[in-house]
Design a protein around this motif. Sequence first.
Motif, PDB file in Angstrom:
ATOM      1  N   HIS A  17       0.826  -1.215   0.000  1.00  0.00           N
ATOM      2  CA  HIS A  17       0.000   0.000   0.000  1.00  0.00           C
ATOM      3  C   HIS A  17       0.857   1.261   0.000  1.00  0.00           C
ATOM      4  O   HIS A  17       0.503   2.247  -0.646  1.00  0.00           O
ATOM      5  CB  HIS A  17      -0.959  -0.002   1.191  1.00  0.00           C
ATOM      6  N   VAL A  18       1.982   1.221   0.690  1.00  0.00           N
ATOM      7  CA  VAL A  18       2.904   2.363   0.670  1.00  0.00           C
ATOM      8  C   VAL A  18       3.391   2.592  -0.761  1.00  0.00           C
ATOM      9  O   VAL A  18       3.362   3.710  -1.264  1.00  0.00           O
ATOM     10  CB  VAL A  18       4.123   2.141   1.607  1.00  0.00           C
ATOM     11  N   ARG A  19       3.828   1.513  -1.419  1.00  0.00           N
ATOM     12  CA  ARG A  19       4.311   1.628  -2.801  1.00  0.00           C
ATOM     13  C   ARG A  19       3.250   2.231  -3.706  1.00  0.00           C
ATOM     14  O   ARG A  19       3.543   3.105  -4.516  1.00  0.00           O
ATOM     15  CB  ARG A  19       4.714   0.261  -3.340  1.00  0.00           C
ATOM     16  N   ILE A  35       1.571   9.982   4.867  1.00  0.00           N
ATOM     17  CA  ILE A  35       1.492   8.614   4.350  1.00  0.00           C
ATOM     18  C   ILE A  35       0.872   7.704   5.416  1.00  0.00           C
ATOM     19  O   ILE A  35      -0.024   6.914   5.131  1.00  0.00           O
ATOM     20  CB  ILE A  35       2.888   8.094   3.936  1.00  0.00           C
ATOM     21  N   LEU A  39      -2.800   5.534   5.504  1.00  0.00           N
ATOM     22  CA  LEU A  39      -2.847   4.086   5.709  1.00  0.00           C
ATOM     23  C   LEU A  39      -3.328   3.716   7.112  1.00  0.00           C
ATOM     24  O   LEU A  39      -3.291   2.548   7.486  1.00  0.00           O
ATOM     25  CB  LEU A  39      -1.469   3.483   5.431  1.00  0.00           C
ATOM     26  N   LEU A  46       4.748   2.522  10.647  1.00  0.00           N
ATOM     27  CA  LEU A  46       4.874   2.498   9.194  1.00  0.00           C
ATOM     28  C   LEU A  46       6.341   2.456   8.775  1.00  0.00           C
ATOM     29  O   LEU A  46       6.744   1.623   7.967  1.00  0.00           O
ATOM     30  CB  LEU A  46       4.183   3.724   8.588  1.00  0.00           C
ATOM     31  N   PHE A  50       7.961  -0.885   7.025  1.00  0.00           N
ATOM     32  CA  PHE A  50       8.421  -0.756   5.640  1.00  0.00           C
ATOM     33  C   PHE A  50       9.898  -1.135   5.536  1.00  0.00           C
ATOM     34  O   PHE A  50      10.306  -1.868   4.646  1.00  0.00           O
ATOM     35  CB  PHE A  50       8.192   0.658   5.111  1.00  0.00           C
ATOM     36  N   ILE A  58      11.280   4.433   3.580  1.00  0.00           N
ATOM     37  CA  ILE A  58      10.254   4.884   2.636  1.00  0.00           C
ATOM     38  C   ILE A  58      10.828   5.951   1.709  1.00  0.00           C
ATOM     39  O   ILE A  58      10.587   5.939   0.505  1.00  0.00           O
ATOM     40  CB  ILE A  58       9.024   5.423   3.396  1.00  0.00           C
TER      41      ILE A  58
END
Length: 71
Positions: A17-19, A35, A39, A46, A50, A58
């Motif tokens: 989902h981050v991507r 971000i 999410l 996060l 990640f 990130i």
Amino acid sequence: AEEVANRPSRRAHLALHVREFLLKNLHRELHLDEIAQQLTVSPEHLARAFKQETGQTIFNYLQQLRLEKAK
């Protein structure tokens, strides 16, 4: 139990989902807080999840995406 083993981990799911979020927002200035808010997780969680999942931060990942796009 077999079914659960084949499912991506929560961490992998979060990284995905981050991507997706980064790819949609490459053109914008992004902040960890924003971000994380998108999410619905804490910025600390996060960032840690990640990094554990991808081996990079990130923002290193974001930089890579932007470099690829620029090529």
